[in-house]
Motif scaffolding. Structure first.
Motif, PDB file in Angstrom:
ATOM      1  N   LEU A  29       0.812  -1.211   0.000  1.00  0.00           N
ATOM      2  CA  LEU A  29       0.000   0.000   0.000  1.00  0.00           C
ATOM      3  C   LEU A  29       0.850   1.268   0.000  1.00  0.00           C
ATOM      4  O   LEU A  29       0.315   2.372  -0.129  1.00  0.00           O
ATOM      5  N   SER A  30       2.165   1.122   0.132  1.00  0.00           N
ATOM      6  CA  SER A  30       3.066   2.255  -0.015  1.00  0.00           C
ATOM      7  C   SER A  30       3.596   2.366  -1.444  1.00  0.00           C
ATOM      8  O   SER A  30       4.230   3.350  -1.803  1.00  0.00           O
ATOM      9  N   ASP A  31       3.379   1.318  -2.245  1.00  0.00           N
ATOM     10  CA  ASP A  31       3.811   1.316  -3.643  1.00  0.00           C
ATOM     11  C   ASP A  31       2.899   2.185  -4.494  1.00  0.00           C
ATOM     12  O   ASP A  31       1.790   2.533  -4.100  1.00  0.00           O
ATOM     13  N   GLN A  32       3.374   2.483  -5.700  1.00  0.00           N
ATOM     14  CA  GLN A  32       2.536   3.115  -6.720  1.00  0.00           C
ATOM     15  C   GLN A  32       2.664   2.293  -7.996  1.00  0.00           C
ATOM     16  O   GLN A  32       3.764   2.166  -8.508  1.00  0.00           O
ATOM     17  N   PRO A  33       1.586   1.731  -8.530  1.00  0.00           N
ATOM     18  CA  PRO A  33       0.239   1.717  -7.953  1.00  0.00           C
ATOM     19  C   PRO A  33       0.154   0.779  -6.741  1.00  0.00           C
ATOM     20  O   PRO A  33       0.966  -0.128  -6.593  1.00  0.00           O
ATOM     21  N   THR A 269       2.031   3.724  10.429  1.00  0.00           N
ATOM     22  CA  THR A 269       2.270   4.324   9.119  1.00  0.00           C
ATOM     23  C   THR A 269       0.992   4.992   8.623  1.00  0.00           C
ATOM     24  O   THR A 269      -0.100   4.441   8.789  1.00  0.00           O
ATOM     25  N   SER A 270       1.120   6.149   7.995  1.00  0.00           N
ATOM     26  CA  SER A 270      -0.015   6.817   7.353  1.00  0.00           C
ATOM     27  C   SER A 270      -0.029   6.457   5.871  1.00  0.00           C
ATOM     28  O   SER A 270       0.983   6.633   5.177  1.00  0.00           O
ATOM     29  N   LEU A 271      -1.153   5.935   5.415  1.00  0.00           N
ATOM     30  CA  LEU A 271      -1.312   5.537   4.018  1.00  0.00           C
ATOM     31  C   LEU A 271      -2.363   6.451   3.394  1.00  0.00           C
ATOM     32  O   LEU A 271      -3.502   6.509   3.864  1.00  0.00           O
ATOM     33  N   HIS A 272      -1.985   7.160   2.348  1.00  0.00           N
ATOM     34  CA  HIS A 272      -2.858   8.167   1.754  1.00  0.00           C
ATOM     35  C   HIS A 272      -3.493   7.632   0.473  1.00  0.00           C
ATOM     36  O   HIS A 272      -2.817   6.994  -0.344  1.00  0.00           O
ATOM     37  N   SER A 278      -6.743   3.108  -6.917  1.00  0.00           N
ATOM     38  CA  SER A 278      -6.989   1.667  -6.882  1.00  0.00           C
ATOM     39  C   SER A 278      -5.979   0.929  -6.015  1.00  0.00           C
ATOM     40  O   SER A 278      -4.805   1.283  -5.958  1.00  0.00           O
ATOM     41  N   ILE A 279      -6.469  -0.101  -5.331  1.00  0.00           N
ATOM     42  CA  ILE A 279      -5.612  -1.153  -4.774  1.00  0.00           C
ATOM     43  C   ILE A 279      -5.842  -2.373  -5.665  1.00  0.00           C
ATOM     44  O   ILE A 279      -6.954  -2.911  -5.725  1.00  0.00           O
ATOM     45  N   HIS A 280      -4.806  -2.813  -6.363  1.00  0.00           N
ATOM     46  CA  HIS A 280      -4.913  -3.958  -7.278  1.00  0.00           C
ATOM     47  C   HIS A 280      -4.751  -5.237  -6.456  1.00  0.00           C
ATOM     48  O   HIS A 280      -3.693  -5.461  -5.865  1.00  0.00           O
ATOM     49  N   THR A 281      -5.794  -6.069  -6.392  1.00  0.00           N
ATOM     50  CA  THR A 281      -5.773  -7.214  -5.479  1.00  0.00           C
ATOM     51  C   THR A 281      -5.581  -8.572  -6.166  1.00  0.00           C
ATOM     52  O   THR A 281      -5.114  -9.514  -5.516  1.00  0.00           O
TER      53      THR A 281
END
Length: 323
Positions: A29-33, A269-272, A278-281
């Motif tokens: 969740l810190s990655d892009q995307p 950690t703060s996740l923005h 999108s979160i690709h699951t």
């Protein structure tokens, strides 16, 4: 060490499995995307939701594969060597393997899965129902190399990988898995694989966006699990399930879409999230017969037989390990 990995290192995590989940969630969740691994779908709630998915009218893969295994059991049995050992990669519920065991004569069964407790319970049930079958459960990650039991060393080997799980791998991962399976089973071994086929996009869309919303709950359960196990504060209602067909990549993609800008706290950690982010699951690749044969060839397998349903929605394929 980055900020999110520092927070993770200082978190008080109860066991290795939770630590891996925590690490992968924070990093993903810190990655892009943003991304989350589909292997974390299957906590107790997620496993129950998936069982519900398999019974939905829109979700064709499970019932279609079961139909092929049932209807073509005699054809599959005809190519199984005498006294062979059946090795199932990622053994779960035993419905499919029971159909194979009823149709074919095996002298041994080796279920392989990372969950040892579940595996042993399933193995004991099969021993009761198939008393002539010796069962040797192996607790291991089936996507990596593992050692087969010495008791089956001299028996012909038949791998079993049902459920179109091969489609959840990226193509390079599928290649790596098939190469690993060939090394484990040996030259000349058979492999029975479930492979979902390309089809009308409307059928695919309906299968992953069911009217009852079960697949949506299954996808959103990843956030529920992160809240419960990792102390996150996801507002689950602020995300929506979306499954789309990527024509170029021949795959269904599952995403969780943020409905509004938000900040989530997890393990310090703060996740923005931006609105619409999108979160690709998960990916679920769909193959043509020809494209899967090419993948098999590239990883030193040859397709020996292909069985499909009448509508060619799904296939069960028999591969032979080449030298």
């Amino acid at each position: 060490m980055s900020l999110h990995m520092s927070a993770l290192a200082n978190a008080h995590l109860p066991d290795e499995q939770t630590s891996a989940f925590a690490r992968d969630v924070v990093v993903g969740l810190s990655d892009q995307p943003k991304r989350l691994s589909p292997k974390y779908f299957y906590d107790a709630a997620g496993s129950e939701l998936f069982e519900q998915i398999t019974r939905l009218p829109e979700y064709y893969p499970t019932r279609t594969e079961l139909g092929i295994l049932r209807d073509r059991g005699a054809d599959i049995a005809a190519i199984i060597p005498e006294k062979a050992a059946l090795i199932e990669f990622g053994a779960g519920a035993t419905t499919k393997v029971r159909l194979l065991l009823q149709s074919c004569t095996f002298s041994a069964y080796v279920p392989v899965d990372i969950s040892g407790e579940f595996l042993n319970a399933q193995a004991e049930a099969l021993r009761q129902d198939f008393p002539a079958l010796t069962v040797h459960p192996v607790t291991a990650d089936f996507t990596t190399s593992f050692k087969l039991p010495d008791a089956i060393k001299d028996l012909p080997k038949v791998g079993f990988f049902p459920g179109s799980t091969i489609g959840n791998f990226e193509p390079h991962e599928a290649y790596r898995f098939l190469r690993s399976a060939r090394e484990i089973l040996g030259v000349g071994a058979l492999m029975i694989v479930g492979v979902d086929l390309e089809k009308d996009e409307r059928v695919l869309h309906a299968a992953y966006n069911d009217a009852a919303g079960v697949t949506a709950r299954f996808n959103l359960n990843l956030l529920v699990r992160a809240n419960r196990e990792l102390g996150g504060n996801f507002d689950v209602s602020a995300f929506v399930h979306r499954a789309i067909y990527n024509r170029e990549q021949h795959r269904i993609e599952m995403h969780l879409i943020a409905k509004k800008p938000q900040t989530v706290r997890l393990l310090g950690t703060s996740l923005h999230f931006r609105a619409g982010e999108s979160i690709h699951t998960e990916n679920s690749y769909k193959y043509s017969i020809e494209r899967f044969a090419a993948l098999a060839r590239s990883s030193s397998w040859t397709v020996r037989s292909v069985w499909t349903d009448a509508a060619k929605m799904f296939s069960v394929q028999a591969l032979v390990a080449e030298a």
